[in-house]
Enzyme design. Structure first.
Site, PDB file in Angstrom:
ATOM      1  N   LYS A  17       0.808  -1.223   0.000  1.00  0.00           N
ATOM      2  CA  LYS A  17       0.000   0.000   0.000  1.00  0.00           C
ATOM      3  C   LYS A  17       0.839   1.270   0.000  1.00  0.00           C
ATOM      4  O   LYS A  17       2.034   1.249   0.270  1.00  0.00           O
ATOM      5  CB  LYS A  17      -1.005  -0.055   1.150  1.00  0.00           C
ATOM      6  CG  LYS A  17      -2.116  -1.054   0.807  1.00  0.00           C
ATOM      7  CD  LYS A  17      -3.304  -0.994   1.692  1.00  0.00           C
ATOM      8  CE  LYS A  17      -4.377  -1.941   1.104  1.00  0.00           C
ATOM      9  NZ  LYS A  17      -5.422  -2.268   2.062  1.00  0.00           N
TER      10      LYS A  17
ATOM     11  N   ARG B  74      -3.284 -10.091   4.985  1.00  0.00           N
ATOM     12  CA  ARG B  74      -3.709 -10.264   3.584  1.00  0.00           C
ATOM     13  C   ARG B  74      -2.607  -9.708   2.683  1.00  0.00           C
ATOM     14  O   ARG B  74      -2.327  -8.510   2.725  1.00  0.00           O
ATOM     15  CB  ARG B  74      -5.019  -9.505   3.368  1.00  0.00           C
ATOM     16  CG  ARG B  74      -5.562  -9.528   1.960  1.00  0.00           C
ATOM     17  CD  ARG B  74      -6.800  -8.630   1.863  1.00  0.00           C
ATOM     18  NE  ARG B  74      -7.368  -8.621   0.535  1.00  0.00           N
ATOM     19  CZ  ARG B  74      -6.895  -7.900  -0.482  1.00  0.00           C
ATOM     20  NH1 ARG B  74      -5.848  -7.120  -0.318  1.00  0.00           N
ATOM     21  NH2 ARG B  74      -7.486  -7.952  -1.654  1.00  0.00           N
TER      22      ARG B  74
HETATM   23  N1  PMM Z   1      -7.516  -3.806   0.646  1.00  0.00           N
HETATM   24  C1  PMM Z   1      -7.730  -4.029  -0.664  1.00  0.00           C
HETATM   25  C2  PMM Z   1      -8.664  -4.996  -1.081  1.00  0.00           C
HETATM   26  N2  PMM Z   1      -9.331  -5.747  -0.182  1.00  0.00           N
HETATM   27  N3  PMM Z   1      -9.793  -6.308   2.056  1.00  0.00           N
HETATM   28  C3  PMM Z   1      -9.594  -6.087   3.346  1.00  0.00           C
HETATM   29  N4  PMM Z   1     -10.257  -6.837   4.253  1.00  0.00           N
HETATM   30  N5  PMM Z   1      -8.738  -5.146   3.810  1.00  0.00           N
HETATM   31  C4  PMM Z   1      -8.036  -4.343   2.969  1.00  0.00           C
HETATM   32  O1  PMM Z   1      -7.302  -3.446   3.439  1.00  0.00           O
HETATM   33  C5  PMM Z   1      -8.211  -4.539   1.566  1.00  0.00           C
HETATM   34  C6  PMM Z   1      -9.119  -5.543   1.139  1.00  0.00           C
HETATM   35  C7  PMM Z   1      -6.976  -3.227  -1.679  1.00  0.00           C
HETATM   36  O2  PMM Z   1      -5.775  -3.819  -2.026  1.00  0.00           O
HETATM   37  P1  PMM Z   1      -5.523  -4.631  -3.400  1.00  0.00           P
HETATM   38  O3  PMM Z   1      -6.178  -3.861  -4.522  1.00  0.00           O
HETATM   39  O4  PMM Z   1      -4.053  -4.644  -3.536  1.00  0.00           O
HETATM   40  O5  PMM Z   1      -6.063  -6.004  -3.270  1.00  0.00           O
END
Ligand code: PMM
Length: 286
Positions: free
Chosen positions: A225, A265
């Site tokens: 991020k 994650r």
């Molecule tokens: N961030 C993204 C997508 N899904 N889900 C949860 N639970 N928490 C998060 O901070 C989160 C998420 C965005 O990141 P990506 O586009 O790299 O997947």
């Protein structure tokens, strides 16, 4: 009480003996860190299996980019992207979560084998989400969220980010439980990068213990991020691109595991699986 025992688990999910590693499969053309790479169903399933082979305990499948500024994908397209990948991975015995703000997608993904609904809006984007999750009796991630990605940066205004995120999460947890979701199935997430600037994200990572004190398993999703880019930017130089932030991500994974997070994650599973192992070994030596 040991950190391991304090970590907790969500009913309906396997119990891991350490912070679990959630690998990310974004079936999208435009996610900010891996957009386009796993857009095809076969490639996405293959990637999910690779994540498991490198140490993922569960795989989070999403079909809508939530990067800052992103506009929404339509429902049919989201279903087309997500459902076959969930089905394919579940059929291979993978523990699958679905990353969606739509109740219809959550329901179809659960039918296809998903055991966890990861809704970045915590049920706010779709009024059908909470009743659907309650009826499906699956685990639910309640993330701190203030609005859709197209204008979330304008919502990143806080006097005291930790206190406000905690208060807003408490209110959301109460509403979700009131809506019928079993509290034992709820996981909380500070929503790093969602309506937050880099200093906000950093403050939340510094206060993971306060988030743990909400009394639910904690999910931390720092992977690649912007705040990591800010930390890594050298004097005057721009932040490194998203895919060069995996070592920094693993550092947060070690911190999160040490603080008793239920799961992290991440896109790059191998580095985080090692980081979590180190955190566990250190706990074991206490
Ligand atoms: N961030 C993204 C997508 N899904 N889900 C949860 N639970 N928490 C998060 O901070 C989160 C998420 C965005 O990141 P990506 O586009 O790299 O997947």
């Amino acid at each position: 009480m040991s950190t391991l025992r304090a970590r907790g688990t969500a009913r309906g999910l396997p119990e891991w003996d350490r912070c679990a590693v959630m690998g990310v499969v974004n079936v999208t053309p435009d996610s900010f860190s891996d957009g386009g790479r796993w857009f095809d169903t076969t490639a996405a399933i293959k990637h999910g299996l690779e994540l498991v082979a490198t140490g993922a305990d569960l795989v989070d499948v999403g079909g809508e980019s939530t990067r800052p500024g992103a506009t929404r994908v339509d429902e049919d397209e989201e279903l087309r992207r997500v459902v076959p990948v969930v089905r394919g991975l579940a059929a291979e015995g993978v523990t699958v979560s679905v990353d969606t703000m739509r109740a219809s997608v959550a329901r179809r993904a659960v039918e296809a084998g998903a055991v966890l609904v990861n809704d970045v809006s915590g049920g706010l984007a779709d009024p059908e989400m909470v009743p659907s999750v309650a009826a499906a009796e699956v685990a639910f991630v309640v993330m701190h969220w203030r609005g859709f990605s197209d204008n979330m940066n304008s919502l990143a205004v806080y006097d005291d980010v930790v206190a406000e995120v905690l208060a807003e999460l408490r209110a959301r947890l109460a509403a979700v439980i009131e809506g019928g979701v079993d509290p034992e199935r709820i996981i909380v997430d500070p929503g790093l990068g969602f309506a937050k600037q880099a200093p906000h994200d950093l403050a939340l990572v510094a206060h993971l213990a306060d988030l743990r004190a909400l009394g639910h398993p904690l999910l931390v999703a720092a992977s690649r991020k912007r705040f990591l880019g800010h930390i890594l930017a050298a004097d005057g130089a721009p932040p490194p691109p998203a895919r060069e932030r995996d070592a920094a991500t693993a550092a947060v994974s070690a911190i999160a595991a040490h603080e008793g997070a239920w799961a992290v994650r991440v896109h790059d599973v191998r580095a985080t699986a090692d980081a979590v192992r180190v955190a566990r070994a250190v706990e074991g030596a206490l």
